[in-house]
Scaffold this active site. Structure first.
Site, short mmCIF file in Angstrom:
data_model
loop_
_atom_site.label_atom_id
_atom_site.label_comp_id
_atom_site.label_asym_id
_atom_site.label_seq_id
_atom_site.Cartn_x
_atom_site.Cartn_y
_atom_site.Cartn_z
N ASP A 44 8.75 1.11 -0.58
CA ASP A 44 8.27 1.95 -1.60
C ASP A 44 7.47 3.16 -1.17
OD1 ASP A 44 8.93 0.00 -3.45
OD2 ASP A 44 7.02 -0.40 -4.42
N ASP A 45 6.85 3.16 0.05
CA ASP A 45 6.09 4.09 0.55
C ASP A 45 7.30 5.30 1.15
OD1 ASP A 45 3.62 3.98 0.56
OD2 ASP A 45 2.99 3.66 2.59
N ALA A 46 8.19 4.69 1.68
CA ALA A 46 9.25 5.60 2.28
C ALA A 46 9.81 6.42 1.15
CB ALA A 46 10.30 4.96 2.96
N ASP B 76 8.80 7.00 -1.95
CA ASP B 76 7.82 7.87 -2.53
C ASP B 76 7.58 9.28 -1.81
OD1 ASP B 76 7.49 6.13 -4.56
OD2 ASP B 76 5.60 5.31 -3.84
N SER C 180 8.15 6.46 -18.26
CA SER C 180 7.33 6.06 -16.86
C SER C 180 5.88 6.30 -16.99
CB SER C 180 7.75 6.88 -15.79
OG SER C 180 9.10 6.52 -15.44
N LYS D 75 -1.39 -2.98 -13.25
CA LYS D 75 -0.03 -2.52 -13.08
C LYS D 75 0.94 -3.45 -12.53
CE LYS D 75 2.91 1.73 -12.43
NZ LYS D 75 4.09 1.09 -11.72
N LYS E 18 -5.32 3.58 -19.89
CA LYS E 18 -4.77 4.01 -21.38
C LYS E 18 -5.79 4.23 -22.23
CE LYS E 18 -1.13 0.55 -20.93
NZ LYS E 18 -0.34 -0.66 -21.21
N LYS F 287 -2.49 4.51 -8.62
CA LYS F 287 -1.53 3.67 -7.59
C LYS F 287 -2.69 3.28 -6.46
CE LYS F 287 2.50 3.92 -7.17
NZ LYS F 287 3.72 2.96 -7.59
N CYS G 103 -4.04 -31.89 23.77
CA CYS G 103 -3.06 -31.10 24.45
C CYS G 103 -3.58 -29.79 24.83
CB CYS G 103 -1.88 -30.73 23.10
SG CYS G 103 -0.72 -29.43 23.83
S1 IVH Z 1 2.28 0.82 -20.00
C1 IVH Z 1 5.18 4.41 -21.58
N1 IVH Z 1 1.25 -0.94 -18.67
O1 IVH Z 1 4.81 0.59 -14.96
C2 IVH Z 1 4.99 3.49 -20.47
N2 IVH Z 1 3.18 -0.19 -17.96
O2 IVH Z 1 5.68 2.99 -13.46
C3 IVH Z 1 3.86 2.68 -21.05
N3 IVH Z 1 3.93 -1.33 -15.91
O3 IVH Z 1 7.53 1.57 -17.12
C4 IVH Z 1 3.81 1.60 -20.11
N4 IVH Z 1 2.45 -2.61 -15.75
O4 IVH Z 1 7.27 -0.78 -16.52
C5 IVH Z 1 2.25 -0.38 -18.84
N5 IVH Z 1 -0.11 -2.81 -17.74
C6 IVH Z 1 1.09 -1.89 -17.64
C7 IVH Z 1 2.10 -1.83 -16.95
C8 IVH Z 1 3.17 -1.11 -16.94
C9 IVH Z 1 3.42 -2.15 -15.13
C10 IVH Z 1 5.06 -0.53 -15.69
C11 IVH Z 1 6.02 -0.38 -16.79
C12 IVH Z 1 6.26 1.27 -16.66
C13 IVH Z 1 5.92 1.56 -15.20
C14 IVH Z 1 5.67 2.91 -14.86
#
Ligand code: IVH
EC number: 6.5.1.2
Length: 693
Positions: free
Chosen positions: A40-42, A44, A87, A120, A301, A325, A441
């Site tokens: 993932d790092d590489a 990104d 995303s 996440k 959120k 992240k 041993c």
């Molecule tokens: S909310 C409109 N909540 O991360 C997108 N996504 O990098 C709202 N993901 O596409 C997504 N955990 O597949 C949301 N608690 C979480 C999440 C999450 C993982 C994923 C998801 C998204 C991606 C974006």
């Protein structure tokens, strides 16, 4: 963490074109078979390099460039999504999050009153469509506008019920992943069936979702993170899904029977201040290493539906949510060799020797492998590219070989047929292999451990001297030290009268050591100094420890069923050694045991009176000790903490009550500050526990 992470340097148009090609191929593999050659790092870094080049050369931008696209533009599906699956934008630090939140507040014209903060999940995004409460279709994210139908995977995914608790028509969105156990099982099955492995749980989930007819069984786990109305949703439900705050939608989803993070040790929460959000970010980051599923960040959120609606979406991501992240905890490196080490208890443990690689802030050169079966199950070969996982303080581990990067020059790992230390047999009846000679041993190591400063503290017994005593047949374990005679010792090489007398006096003095030290000296597997102290305090005498069954042992703080079982077995195995110690006149009682810590007999006057000063506190020590604590080992400071009624811990978390930070304190101090944990200097700490010094 800075908010300008490293990026790949791209100098000219040709390098740019090549970089785009590499990124598109890697992304296609990542979202396709799940077997990207880049970690993932590489990846990104590469995409950031591409974005940086494009910013400076807007005319050179290639249409296939992955920047600004969902899934890097790598995949297209044929099932259109009801609402695009987007995303998330990323931030990498508290500063980045504050800037992002301020921009959102400006856009809304008001502060966000409540936030949802949740892990996440590191898997594959999935849309699950339910009609009348029945699961009718599963669709991958694809390019965000349309995905692939993967309904054939229904039934392989825990947490995604075939029927909801109520007959609703609704679309659940969430992440499909593999827990660590599911990943291990899938890889074992896959190695057996087709001889290849998935490199990590994420690619295992991606690959398994895509496969139609599995030649082996796999199980995955679903975590919902949202719900939407779809065609056919009744008016009332649609209104609720549009009007409820995110946190309540998640409660509704859990109530329908779908899995959410609420069921884990890192549940989503709501927070009314950004400071609390940041605190939760730290908390989840600290929990990460202990979770049995992968997370790659924290999603923040705006909780209220009105805030979400007013913030709106960009083409790629919602403006009301962001991903904080966390650093990558998995890297790809090479397996250079497998070493077989014999520990002090005779356990023969393989260890992976890796091409050094930086993971989560430290350089990893070795990783644990459990046993030969583990190596075989994983299909590891010397020379393989392997994925290495390390988070927080956990011991690094090899997850799997990256089989598609094999060149044909890899060699099988040689499994020893005899003990690599003494050449005697191997007892392979248990998961952990042991030399049939057990502790004998590797007697030098166990004797060395027993006589060290924190245990019997016998000066004048270096490794060379212990080797000699064993070679001369004078000792086979450390209990034999207590019956050594003057004539035996003086006959050894380079031993004079003075040194012999001194050594025998030191050994004699060690007989009076408290039970906690003697118990620790036994080197019971998985039991160090703190645990030995707790056990000794709890039971008071060695006889009481020996009489304890697993249930009684679990009354000691920090002893769960698993450890209790190991303790019982080990104490039984050590019976002859303990008998020898008793016969030699080693004391084996704990002064003041049974009395709460800090009120023990023989302690300084002030210590006996009121509650000990650290009662109920979890204390972490970092940096160099100074003042009255100067020269104390970390073990001695921890002992002091426990005498003063506290619990010593090695890492800072929200449960920490106090940090003692000396000179050169680093990340622990910074983290304690972020979490608002009280921090004192060694001098201030010494003053608090003066009565126990
Ligand atoms: S909310 C409109 N909540 O991360 C997108 N996504 O990098 C709202 N993901 O596409 C997504 N955990 O597949 C949301 N608690 C979480 C999440 C999450 C993982 C994923 C998801 C998204 C991606 C974006």
């Amino acid at each position: 963490m800075s908010d300008t992470p490293a990026s790949t340097e791209i100098g000219d148009r040709a390098a740019y074109a090549a970089a785009v090609q590499t990124a598109v191929a890697a992304s296609a593999a990542y979202y396709g078979e799940g077997d990207s050659p880049l970690d993932d790092d590489a990846y990104d870094r590469l995409v950031r390099g591409i974005a940086a080049y494009e910013a400076g050369h807007p005319d050179d931008v290639l249409p296939e460039s992955p920047t600004g696209k969902v899934a890097g533009g790598a995949v297209v599906g044929d099932v259109p999504h009801t609402v695009p699956m987007l995303s998330l934008d990323n931030v990498f630090s508290a500063e980045g999050l504050r800037t992002w939140a301020a921009r959102l507040a400006r856009r809304l014209g008001r502060e966000v009153a409540a936030w949802s903060v949740e892990p996440k999940l590191d898997g594959m995004a999935i849309s699950a469509r339910y009609r009348g409460g029945r699961l009718v279709q599963l669709v991958t994210r694809g390019d965000g506008a349309a995905g692939d139908d993967v309904s054939h995977c229904t039934g392989m995914i825990l947490g995604l019920p075939g029927r909801l608790a109520r007959p609703l028509t609704v679309e659940l969105r969430g992440e499909v992943l593999m827990t660590r156990a599911q990943f291990e099982a899938a890889n074992a099955a896959r190695t057996a069936a087709v001889g290849t492995t998935f490199a990590n749980p994420r690619s295992a989930a991606a690959g398994s979702l895509r496969t139609r007819d599995h030649p082996y069984e796999v199980e995955m786990t679903f975590f919902a993170y949202g719900a939407l109305p779809m065609d056919g949703t009744d008016g009332e439900t649609a209104a609720r899904l549009r009007g409820l705050p995110h946190s309540q939608i998640m409660e509704l989803v859990a109530g329908l029977g779908a899995n959410t993070t609420a069921a884990t040790s890192a549940p989503g929460i709501t927070a009314t201040s950004l400071e609390r959000v940041l605190e939760r970010v730290e908390e989840i980051a600290a929990l990460r290493a202990g979770l049995d599923f992968g997370i790659d960040g924290i999603v923040i959120k705006a909780d209220a539906a009105a805030d979400q609606a007013d913030a709106g979406l960009s083409s790629r991501a919602p403006r009301w949510a962001v991903a904080y992240k966390l650093p990558a905890v998995e890297k790809i490196t090479r397996l250079l060799d497998v070493e077989w080490n014999v520990g002090r208890t005779g356990v023969i443990a393989p260890r992976a020797v890796l091409e050094p690689v930086e993971v989560d802030g430290s350089t990893v050169t070795y990783a644990t492998l459990h046993n030969a079966a583990d190596i075989e199950r994983r299909g590891l070969m010397i020379g393989d590219h392997v994925t290495v996982y390390k988070a927080g303080d956990v011991i690094p581990r090899v997850e799997a070989p990256v089989t598609h990067l094999r060149t044909g020059r890899e060699r099988p790992v040689e499994i020893p047929a005899a003990c690599p230390r003494c050449g005697d047999g191997i007892d392979a009846s248990q998961q952990r292999w042991r030399c049939v000679r057990g502790r004998a041993c590797h007697a030098v190591v166990s004797v060395r451990y027993a006589v060290a400063r924190d245990q019997f503290d016998i000066e004048g017994l270096g490794e060379g001297r212990i080797d000699q005593l064993i070679a001369e047949g004078l000792i086979t374990d450390f209990a034999d030290l207590f019956t050594l005679t003057y004539d035996q010792v003086i006959a050894l090489d380079r031993m004079g009268e003075t040194s012999t007398t001194a050594l025998l006096a030191a050994i004699e003095g060690a007989k009076a050591k408290p039970l906690s030290k003697v118990f620790c000296a036994l080197g019971v597997r998985g039991t160090g100094r703190s645990m030995s102290r707790r056990i000794a305090r709890h039971f008071g005498t060695m006889d009481a420890i020996r009489a304890a069954d697993a249930e009684a042992l679990q009354e000691v703080e920090g002893v769960g069923p698993e450890r209790a079982a190991v303790l019982v077995a080990e104490i039984a195995e050590l019976a002859p050694l303990i008998d020898k110690l008793a016969a030699a006149g080693v004391a084996m009682t704990e002064p003041g045991a049974g009395v709460p810590a800090g009120r023990e007999a023989g302690q300084a006057a002030g210590a006996g009176a009121a509650d000990p000063p650290l009662a109920g506190m979890s204390v972490v020590v970092t940096g160099a000790m100074s003042g009255p604590l100067d020269g104390l080992s970390r073990g001695q400071v921890n002992e002091l903490i426990e005498r003063a009624g506290g619990t010593a811990s090695s890492s800072v978390s929200s449960r920490t009550s106090l940090l003692v930070a000396g000179e050169k304190a680093g990340s622990k101090k910074a983290k304690a500050e972020r979490l608002g944990i009280e921090t004192v200097t060694p001098e201030e700490f010494a003053a608090r526990v003066a009565a126990f010094l």
